[in-house]
Design a protein around this motif. Sequence first.
Motif, PDB file in Angstrom:
ATOM      1  N   ARG A 179       0.826  -1.205   0.000  1.00 23.68           N
ATOM      2  CA  ARG A 179       0.000   0.000   0.000  1.00 23.68           C
ATOM      3  C   ARG A 179       0.867   1.264   0.000  1.00 23.68           C
ATOM      4  O   ARG A 179       0.561   2.248  -0.672  1.00 23.68           O
ATOM      5  N   GLY A 180       1.935   1.228   0.788  1.00 20.97           N
ATOM      6  CA  GLY A 180       2.804   2.390   0.848  1.00 20.97           C
ATOM      7  C   GLY A 180       3.473   2.674  -0.481  1.00 20.97           C
ATOM      8  O   GLY A 180       3.528   3.829  -0.937  1.00 20.97           O
ATOM      9  N   LEU A 181       3.998   1.633  -1.125  1.00 24.47           N
ATOM     10  CA  LEU A 181       4.646   1.820  -2.416  1.00 24.47           C
ATOM     11  C   LEU A 181       3.645   2.265  -3.483  1.00 24.47           C
ATOM     12  O   LEU A 181       3.972   3.055  -4.367  1.00 24.47           O
ATOM     13  N   ARG A 182       2.422   1.756  -3.395  1.00 22.13           N
ATOM     14  CA  ARG A 182       1.390   2.160  -4.346  1.00 22.13           C
ATOM     15  C   ARG A 182       1.053   3.644  -4.170  1.00 22.13           C
ATOM     16  O   ARG A 182       0.872   4.384  -5.145  1.00 22.13           O
ATOM     17  N   GLN A 187       1.740   9.375  -5.947  1.00 21.22           N
ATOM     18  CA  GLN A 187       2.262  10.715  -5.688  1.00 21.22           C
ATOM     19  C   GLN A 187       3.237  11.139  -6.777  1.00 21.22           C
ATOM     20  O   GLN A 187       3.232  12.287  -7.230  1.00 21.22           O
ATOM     21  N   LEU A 188       4.095  10.211  -7.189  1.00 18.77           N
ATOM     22  CA  LEU A 188       5.090  10.534  -8.201  1.00 18.77           C
ATOM     23  C   LEU A 188       4.453  10.734  -9.572  1.00 18.77           C
ATOM     24  O   LEU A 188       4.947  11.503 -10.393  1.00 18.77           O
ATOM     25  N   ALA A 189       3.336  10.034  -9.811  1.00 17.74           N
ATOM     26  CA  ALA A 189       2.668  10.149 -11.108  1.00 17.74           C
ATOM     27  C   ALA A 189       1.843  11.420 -11.215  1.00 17.74           C
ATOM     28  O   ALA A 189       1.712  12.007 -12.293  1.00 17.74           O
ATOM     29  N   THR A 190       1.293  11.877 -10.081  1.00 19.02           N
ATOM     30  CA  THR A 190       0.371  13.017 -10.112  1.00 19.02           C
ATOM     31  C   THR A 190       0.960  14.274  -9.496  1.00 19.02           C
ATOM     32  O   THR A 190       0.347  15.335  -9.554  1.00 19.02           O
ATOM     33  N   GLY A 191       2.129  14.179  -8.878  1.00 15.91           N
ATOM     34  CA  GLY A 191       2.724  15.321  -8.186  1.00 15.91           C
ATOM     35  C   GLY A 191       2.456  15.239  -6.707  1.00 15.91           C
ATOM     36  O   GLY A 191       1.467  14.657  -6.270  1.00 15.91           O
ATOM     37  N   ASP A 192       3.349  15.808  -5.912  1.00  9.35           N
ATOM     38  CA  ASP A 192       3.219  15.760  -4.462  1.00  9.35           C
ATOM     39  C   ASP A 192       2.010  16.541  -3.982  1.00  9.35           C
ATOM     40  O   ASP A 192       1.613  17.534  -4.578  1.00  9.35           O
ATOM     41  N   GLY A 193       1.466  16.111  -2.851  1.00 10.80           N
ATOM     42  CA  GLY A 193       0.453  16.896  -2.159  1.00 10.80           C
ATOM     43  C   GLY A 193       1.131  17.997  -1.377  1.00 10.80           C
ATOM     44  O   GLY A 193       2.335  18.218  -1.478  1.00 10.80           O
TER      45      GLY A 193
END
Length: 219
Positions: A179-182, A187-193
Amino acid sequence: MGQGGEPRGARADDAELGAAVARAQEGDEGAFATAYRLVQPGLLGYLRGLVGDEAEDVAADAWLEIARDLGRFRGDGAGFRGWTATIARYRALDLLRRQKVRPRPAGTELDALDLPGTHNTAEQAIEILSTERALALIARLPRDQAEAVLLRVVVGLDGPAAARVLGKRPGAVRTAAHRGLRRLARQLATGDGPPGQPEPDTSKDASKDASRDASKDKG
């Protein structure tokens, strides 16, 4: 504490580490320095994910305990990584209890992330990030996911060894790491929060997945 007889995933330097530990137990100070060199980067990365800027102080305290109790250790190189991670974790949790704060994002940079074994997409993405940014992203995960990812990816433990460090079932640790890696991949695909904003806690969902994995562990 990493000294059981279960098979572990092998790292390229596990044999060298096991030999160095054996010589160190016979009083070879140079061998102890070799063991320290092989273990410290991953151990420090794990601690940075837990206690941030206090990591070096916690690691120093942990190594004092490791050196003191080295003669009691029984196991191979992979087992030594798990044993040292357990000691370091207890030290980190003691500090957090004293400070009564949650783990903080990493604020300083490591030499490199030492990634073992076959990497999936999320792990490959972590590998190409700067260490500081990777640890900061991991630190924003829910606590169980962050620790699972740190132990698996940064320290280099396999599922059973990481489970022993955390005192959990291997299925629960596998679920948390997955779950953490997913989450990291998203995050890496959509940009950081927003910086410092933790991901929502999904421990209940993880518990359900862990229950399903429990039947596999019995097999």
